[in-house]
Design a protein around this motif. Sequence first.
Motif, PDB file in Angstrom:
ATOM      1  N   ASP A 391       1.163  -1.093   0.351  1.00 30.02           N
ATOM      2  CA  ASP A 391      -0.136  -0.024  -0.192  1.00 30.02           C
ATOM      3  C   ASP A 391       0.802   1.383   0.103  1.00 30.02           C
ATOM      4  OD1 ASP A 391      -1.870  -1.529  -0.197  1.00 30.02           O
ATOM      5  OD2 ASP A 391      -2.711  -1.703   2.312  1.00 30.02           O
ATOM      6  N   ALA A 395       1.009   4.131  -3.124  1.00 29.25           N
ATOM      7  CA  ALA A 395       0.643   5.421  -2.811  1.00 29.25           C
ATOM      8  C   ALA A 395       1.671   6.388  -3.214  1.00 29.25           C
ATOM      9  CB  ALA A 395       0.627   5.687  -0.990  1.00 29.25           C
ATOM     10  N   ARG A 428      -5.322   5.494   0.379  1.00 29.30           N
ATOM     11  CA  ARG A 428      -4.741   6.691  -0.098  1.00 29.30           C
ATOM     12  C   ARG A 428      -4.147   6.468  -1.218  1.00 29.30           C
ATOM     13  NH1 ARG A 428       1.250   7.275   1.218  1.00 29.30           N
ATOM     14  NH2 ARG A 428       1.033   9.583   1.324  1.00 29.30           N
ATOM     15  N   ALA A 429      -3.658   5.520  -1.525  1.00 26.76           N
ATOM     16  CA  ALA A 429      -2.927   5.092  -2.874  1.00 26.76           C
ATOM     17  C   ALA A 429      -3.996   5.386  -4.060  1.00 26.76           C
ATOM     18  CB  ALA A 429      -2.480   3.818  -3.232  1.00 26.76           C
TER      19      ALA A 429
END
Length: 561
Positions: A391, A395, A428-429
């Motif tokens: 992750d 991101a 978030r990514a």
Amino acid sequence: MACMILGTKPEAFRLVDHTWQCTSGLPSDVIIEIGETSFNLHKFPLISRSGLLSKLIGDCPNEDEPCCVVNLNDIPGGAKSFELIAKFCYDVKLELTSHNVICLRCAADYLQMTEDYGDDNLITQTEVFLNEVFTTWSDTVHALESCEEVFADAEELQLVSRCIDSLAMKACADATSVVNDINNLSQNVTSAKPQVLGDNWWYKDVSFLDLHLYKRVIQAMEAKGMKPNIISGSIVGYAKKYIPLMNRQSSFNDAIHSKPVYTPSEADQRALLEEIVALLPNRKGIVNTKFLIRLLRSAMVLHVSPSCRENLERRVGGQLDTAHLDDILIPNQGFNSVDTLYDIDCFQRILDYFMSMESCSLHNSPCIVEEGYQEGPHTLTSMTSVANLVDLFLADVAADVNLKLLKFQSLAIAVPEYARQQSDGIYRAIDIFLKAHPWMAECEREQICRLMNIQKLSLDASTHAAQNERLPLRVIVQVLFFEQLRLRTSIAGWFFVSENEDQICSKNEGEVVPPRGRMSEMRDRVLELERECERMKFEIREVKTKKSWSFLCKRRRHRRF
């Protein structure tokens, strides 16, 4: 340092230009030529010690000539070795050391200086001294280094193997057995207390060996039972010393500023790196993950063989759970303008290796696992660490406009859903990717949003998602729906706990009174939250309707024109 004195007579030779002359006063009758150097000597001292010289001098065609000329260009050690041999033949005092004994032993064998040509001949004397040399570590190292000068002859006489075996036995012995030797090496003879040695006391000495000798020393130590972690420590130090590229990684924050002894060519560095990779113990955790990735980066720059690169990627994949984000951000070596900044494909392969090993371990299937990595199944902690790493990686690379949706999805789905305890990282990514790729269609936006589990979003992430204009409306509605369910569940639990506490308090006071007022207050709060949620849904539908109507109006105007 070990030393042995041979001969009793004072110096009897002097060098004039490139010619050694005997100062005994007798005219010389033999000239030994070695390259540009000549030795004006006498027949009898030479033929009484050397079988080869006895034959060559006896075969001189013109006995009437005052001097017999013999060419010895092939003698091991050249003129330097023959100078000492000439002193030995004339019984002139000379000094045997660990630096010259190997060359003299090879030259003595070449000249056939056996017991048939005099007692205590040079072969015997050098063998006696070699046994003394092999009793100490430092002298054995010096002897092994001197083998380079006469390597082919020393190999044939098994002198190289004897030096290596001696070093391996000493390194594998307990540190206390070599305390005296190390003390002598450091000339600390006045110290009353013995030195306390670590497992790496021998690293520095063997690091000065050429690769082919170093490799054989390491293999001999491994065969004699040296611990893999100790061996790997020496190999890591050797690689950092002789591969300058290892000490100036372009990414980045952990460059080592130590300077190598010399700067080898790119081809030499490539060959050295491939040998280093083959030498590394093939067990998980023995070599630091950061060092393995640094090796991989260097291998990509040096264009090593595909098998070597695959080996490194497998090693990194086997312990990916201990890697850090800065380590796996490997710069792309491609020169195409559409390439991504970081090597996405390389990380994908590393991740696939980790997941394949994990799959084999979990199912106990008879699948092929890289030798040395059969350490038992990875724990859930390892999987969670890798999921968090993926992750973070996504991101970081999501802002690259050249990153394709399929590559992003491929990395994201490589990690099982259960490994992500929260979806905040992948959300978030996704948000960064949507921001960097504003041209994506609505269906593609919905497709990428399916990579996250909305129910695993934290309160802060849900709040952000509910107001995120980059997300599809369908996803925003789902976020609001699950957040409403979460609020309802938490409030109901809070109400249940509060009711039990009130009943307990009432019993302690002698009264059993249901907390009607508090129940009504909580119901009112729940209804208020539901109305707020419905109002937000209505506003979203209004926005969607307005967008659709505006789109239809534009189409009609376009048709009129």
